[in-house]
Structures are given as C-alpha cells and as structure tokens.
Design an enzyme around this catalytic site. Structure first.
Site, short mmCIF file in Angstrom:
data_model
loop_
_atom_site.label_atom_id
_atom_site.label_comp_id
_atom_site.label_asym_id
_atom_site.label_seq_id
_atom_site.Cartn_x
_atom_site.Cartn_y
_atom_site.Cartn_z
N TYR A 49 102.70 14.98 119.53
CA TYR A 49 101.61 15.36 120.43
C TYR A 49 101.26 14.20 121.38
CZ TYR A 49 100.79 19.22 117.07
OH TYR A 49 100.92 20.30 116.23
N HIS A 107 107.49 17.89 110.27
CA HIS A 107 107.05 18.84 111.30
C HIS A 107 107.92 20.12 111.35
CE1 HIS A 107 104.66 18.80 115.31
NE2 HIS A 107 104.79 20.03 114.86
#
Ligand code: NAP
Length: 280
Positions: A49, A107
């Site tokens: 991010y 992830h």
C-alpha cells in the site's frame, strides 16, 4: 471496541480500518488519525500500500497506549525467502514506528512474480518460516494469511509449526465464500472480511439498497451487520470523516436471516480474485 480472541489468545478488535488506495502522505495520516479519534483501534495496512510510514505517523500523533492499538501489515509478493521476508518486516516496523506488529499476513498465496522461480507451496513455506521466527521472538503477536483458498491452507499446514491464526479474504454481500469460511472456522482460523463494500461497488446495487431501506439501515450498516453476523472482522476503508464515523456506529445492529440469505446471493458486487490467476 469489542474484540474476538484468536486461537493463540491474542485479542483483535472486531472492526478494522482499511487503508488500501490511500496514498502515503497527508491524506493517509489524516484518515488514520481521524479513524483513531473516532474510536477505531485496529488499522489494516500492507507493504504494497506504500503508506506504512503515514500510518506510523498517525499512530505516533495519537498518543494512544501501544497495547490499545492493533496494527496489521502484509508481506508483499516479491518476498520469497526467509531472509528477505525478515528484512522487509524489520523495514515495516521501522516505517510504522513500532517495535512489534500485532498481525502479519502473507498477502497472496501464488504471486506471479515467483511462479516461475519456485512452486508456490515452497515459497509460502519459506515466508511462513520467517513469520514463525519473528512470532517466536515476540516481534509479531499473531501470524496469518490473506487470499488463501482451502488448497493453499492445506499445503501450508503440511509444514507449518504454528498454524495461521487469521485468513483475510474478500467477503462481502455476493461473496460469502461458504466452503472456505466453514473450513477456516473448523480450524479456528479467524476470518477477516476485506472489501466489505466490494470496493464501493455495493453502493451502486439497487437490490441491496432496497433491502437496506426495508431494514431501516444504511447500505454500509447493512453490509457491516452481515459481516459481523457471520463472525468476520470487516475492514471498511474510507477517507471521508463522515463515512469513517458512520462505519463504526454499528453496535447492536441486527440483521434478519432472510436479509443474510438475500445478501449471500447478491449479484453485481465485486468479488474475490482467483489467487492462482492474478498477474501480480
Ligand atoms: N488482503 C487483500 O488482498 C486486500 C484486498 C483488498 C482490500 N483489503 C483491505 O480491505 C480494506 C477495505 O477494502 P476496499 O479498500 O477494497 O474497499 P471497501 O471498504 O469495500 O469500500 C471502500 C469504498 O466505499 C466507500 N465508503 C466507505 N464507507 C462508506 C459509507 N459509509 N457510505 C458510502 N460509501 C462508503 C469509500 O469511499 P470514501 O473513501 O469516499 O468514504 C470507498 O470508495 C482495504 O482498504 C484493505 O485494508 C485487503
């Protein structure tokens, strides 16, 4: 903020604040700061991010006690071994300004980047070893995975010494992932619901809007009530102070079984990507 207790005894606030697509800088700092002020105690970020430093800045400014905040980050797809994973998490801790992280997730289970270098089973086993070592050292309080389907979990469990405590997947109206949910719940793996509004696509859905009107709730409240009713940890994202606040005002909301059923089958809301086909 109410909590669930993970299989290792760690407590996790029932709602988390999502930060995907909030770019590093003033907006991320402001949004996280506002969320903490509003009462969120659980922040969900990820290495990819690019906003861990902004999350860290907001946490530092908040003056909240460390033990009262729950922070999650995720190991990105370019990490394939024990050493690079460990180094990346040291970097995450530095950016976040934390000397431990509450929850770290792998992830994605089958990154395109490593698909040609080694089988995903091996890559996940290596990355998991790094997470286990940091967990044993007390630098991570809970470890888990994200976007793992049943076959990815089964493969991981073959070599894992510590079982994953969390699986963060896409769970929203139209994407109840019932088999995966049943499997995780049977194994004591807490489910986190990412994109609880289908990355905003829920707000364009007429059928859901009608259901919300009938229930006397906002659409956001209806989706969050659906998620909590199923025992998930929803992770709503917003940069609007009004929505940040509204997404927390859901205590005691009830949803009737008929509405749950209709929402399970809802069409037209963004769903889970196939983790074995992603091109990242
Ligand atoms: N592990 C993974 O692979 C993965 C993947 C996707 C997401 N996630 C996590 O899940 C979090 C949430 O998912 P998401 O970012 O896809 O989006 P989401 O939370 O499903 O939806 C966010 C969208 O809904 C709008 N919104 C939020 N609250 C609202 C409200 N009360 N009324 C009307 N509109 C509202 C937001 O606009 P405003 O900002 O204008 O309010 C934004 O456009 C992410 O931020 C991330 O932390 C994880």
């Amino acid at each position: 903020m109410e909590v669930y207790t993970l299989s290792n005894g760690v407590q996790i606030p029932k709602i988390g604040f999502g930060t995907w697509q909030i770019p590093e800088g003033e907006l991320a700092v402001q949004s996280v700061a506002y969320a903490l002020e509003a009462g969120y105690r659980h922040i969900d970020t990820a290495q990819i991010y690019g906003n861990e430093a902004s999350v860290g800045q907001a946490l530092a400014q908040s003056n909240l006690d460390r033990q009262d905040i729950f922070v999650t980050t995720k190991v990105w797809n370019d990490k394939i071994g024990v050493e690079d994973t460990r180094a990346s998490l040291e970097e995450s801790m530095e950016k976040l300004g934390l000397d431990y992280i509450d929850l770290v997730l792998i992830h994605w289970p089958n990154p395109a980047a490593s698909r040609e270098q080694l089988p995903w089973q091996e890559r996940n086993a290596q990355v998991w070893k790094a997470l286990e070592s940091l967990y044993r050292e007390g630098k991570i309080k809970a470890i888990g995975v994200s976007n793992f389907m049943i076959h990815h979990l089964e493969a991981l469990l073959e070599t894992a010494e510590v079982a994953p405590q969390v699986n963060q997947v896409m769970l929203a109206p139209g994407t109840p992932q019932k088999d995966l949910v049943a499997y995780c719940q049977d194994k004591g793996i807490q489910l986190e619901a990412y994109s609880p509004f289908g990355t905003g696509t829920l707000f364009e859905n007429e059928e859901a809007a009608k259901l919300a009107r009938e229930a006397g709730l906002s659409l956001a409240q209806l989706a969050l009530a659906w998620s909590l009713d199923k025992g998930f940890v929803p992770l709503p994202k917003s940069t609007s102070p009004e929505n940040i606040q509204a997404n927390l005002a859901i205590e005691g909301l009830q949803i009737d079984p008929h509405a749950v059923e209709v929402l399970d089958k809802l069409q037209g809301v963004k769903g889970q990507l196939d983790p074995d086909q992603v091109d990242f």
